[in-house]
Design an enzyme around this catalytic site. Sequence first.
Site, mmCIF file in Angstrom:
data_model
loop_
_atom_site.group_PDB
_atom_site.id
_atom_site.type_symbol
_atom_site.label_atom_id
_atom_site.label_comp_id
_atom_site.label_asym_id
_atom_site.label_seq_id
_atom_site.Cartn_x
_atom_site.Cartn_y
_atom_site.Cartn_z
ATOM 1 N N ARG A 104 0.837 -1.208 0.000
ATOM 2 C CA ARG A 104 0.000 0.000 0.000
ATOM 3 C C ARG A 104 0.876 1.265 0.000
ATOM 4 O O ARG A 104 0.528 2.277 -0.603
ATOM 5 C CB ARG A 104 -0.949 0.006 1.202
ATOM 6 C CG ARG A 104 -0.252 0.018 2.550
ATOM 7 C CD ARG A 104 -1.215 0.245 3.696
ATOM 8 N NE ARG A 104 -0.554 0.042 4.978
ATOM 9 C CZ ARG A 104 -0.808 0.760 6.062
ATOM 10 N NH1 ARG A 104 -1.709 1.723 6.037
ATOM 11 N NH2 ARG A 104 -0.183 0.504 7.205
ATOM 12 N N GLU A 137 -18.051 5.603 -1.149
ATOM 13 C CA GLU A 137 -17.320 4.874 -2.189
ATOM 14 C C GLU A 137 -18.094 4.764 -3.499
ATOM 15 O O GLU A 137 -17.495 4.801 -4.584
ATOM 16 C CB GLU A 137 -16.965 3.476 -1.677
ATOM 17 C CG GLU A 137 -15.970 3.457 -0.527
ATOM 18 C CD GLU A 137 -16.604 3.686 0.826
ATOM 19 O OE1 GLU A 137 -15.856 3.725 1.822
ATOM 20 O OE2 GLU A 137 -17.843 3.838 0.897
ATOM 21 N N HIS A 179 -5.399 -2.835 1.954
ATOM 22 C CA HIS A 179 -5.884 -3.589 3.111
ATOM 23 C C HIS A 179 -6.705 -4.812 2.691
ATOM 24 O O HIS A 179 -7.753 -5.107 3.260
ATOM 25 C CB HIS A 179 -6.704 -2.693 4.031
ATOM 26 C CG HIS A 179 -5.907 -1.583 4.649
ATOM 27 N ND1 HIS A 179 -5.391 -0.545 3.916
ATOM 28 C CD2 HIS A 179 -5.542 -1.372 5.943
ATOM 29 C CE1 HIS A 179 -4.733 0.282 4.706
ATOM 30 N NE2 HIS A 179 -4.791 -0.202 5.938
ATOM 31 N N PHE A 197 -14.323 -2.050 1.017
ATOM 32 C CA PHE A 197 -15.226 -0.943 0.718
ATOM 33 C C PHE A 197 -15.293 -0.622 -0.769
ATOM 34 O O PHE A 197 -16.367 -0.401 -1.318
ATOM 35 C CB PHE A 197 -14.799 0.301 1.501
ATOM 36 C CG PHE A 197 -14.692 0.068 2.980
ATOM 37 C CD1 PHE A 197 -15.580 -0.775 3.635
ATOM 38 C CD2 PHE A 197 -13.693 0.672 3.718
ATOM 39 C CE1 PHE A 197 -15.480 -1.001 5.006
ATOM 40 C CE2 PHE A 197 -13.586 0.451 5.088
ATOM 41 C CZ PHE A 197 -14.477 -0.384 5.736
ATOM 42 N N ARG A 200 -1.688 -4.430 3.640
ATOM 43 C CA ARG A 200 -1.384 -3.536 4.762
ATOM 44 C C ARG A 200 -0.016 -3.825 5.380
ATOM 45 O O ARG A 200 0.709 -2.919 5.748
ATOM 46 C CB ARG A 200 -2.464 -3.694 5.844
ATOM 47 C CG ARG A 200 -2.200 -2.895 7.100
ATOM 48 C CD ARG A 200 -3.183 -3.270 8.202
ATOM 49 N NE ARG A 200 -3.079 -2.404 9.359
ATOM 50 C CZ ARG A 200 -3.748 -2.592 10.484
ATOM 51 N NH1 ARG A 200 -4.569 -3.622 10.588
ATOM 52 N NH2 ARG A 200 -3.611 -1.768 11.498
ATOM 53 N N ASP A 247 -8.424 -5.462 12.665
ATOM 54 C CA ASP A 247 -9.710 -4.872 12.251
ATOM 55 C C ASP A 247 -10.797 -5.930 12.082
ATOM 56 O O ASP A 247 -11.984 -5.613 12.056
ATOM 57 C CB ASP A 247 -9.544 -4.105 10.936
ATOM 58 C CG ASP A 247 -8.814 -2.783 11.134
ATOM 59 O OD1 ASP A 247 -8.630 -2.390 12.303
ATOM 60 O OD2 ASP A 247 -8.433 -2.151 10.135
#
Length: 316
Positions: free
Chosen positions: A10, A58, A109, A83, A167, A117
Amino acid sequence: MLEGKKIATRESYGNALAEFGKVYPELVVLDADLTAATKTSIFKKAYPDRHFDCGIAECNMADIAAGLATTGKIPFISSFAMFVAGRAFEQIRNSIGYPHLNVKIGATHAGITVGEDGASHQCNEDISLMRSIPGMVVMCPSDDIEAKASVKAAIEYEGPVYIRFGRAPVPVINDKSEYEFKMGKGNILKEGTDVTIIATGICVCQALEAAMMLKGDGIDAKVINMHTVKPLDEELVIESAKTTKKIVTIEEHSIIGGLGSAVCDVLSTTLPTKVLKIGINDVFGESGSASALIHKYGLDAEGIYSKVKVFLRDGF
């Protein structure tokens, strides 16, 4: 264990956007209130007038990018894979995929290495979703060098592209002078005669380590880095199946619809071959550190080694 420099793909993505922003003035970047996490903040700092934060919206972001593409811009939309690929799937399909617009999707991610998460943020279905959209290119780079190369390839390609970034920091493995990135073409990292291991994304470095462990047991494994899942390098898959007659696929993604499914699609119609698919086995992830989850779900070198050993012993 592979040693040396580690960097999250990322972060490579953010650096690549800023670097290529100098060369391509038509490059613009859209984000959904996650600039620090997706690393598009690096581009924003360099080109504030070409960066647009769309907020936690989004679906709107995808439609805005579609409009920008019709004006000659090269828009990259960015958010967590869950997302951007999940929440905005309809807009990507209908507003970007259907008219085949020149929009690039930088999904960060991805997979279970989102870690603490938890399952709500760990997208293990995005490759499957994006593969299903006609004309969509799907890439999953394995390290810093390949992540930057995939961004450049996406910019130069006319049409929609989905790129999957992680990530967690991963080793740099493509720093060889002979390395060459070509969209739709896999890279042979190690030749072998007993089994072919085809991996994508962060699993490539683990596949290489597993191959070293297998070598200690007298098993000669061929290792392929399949950075482009669609279009798949069918020629390389078939050639490898003919040579080793045994295929193992590895991905930080569901075994349903991802790299393993793409490989099986090819082989089932051209050269029926028994395939072991290593990935997330039709379950949701859970909260935990990236390293702990990779180990629990058998995606580290030790897990891959053990599964390949059983496969070679019992699979034929």
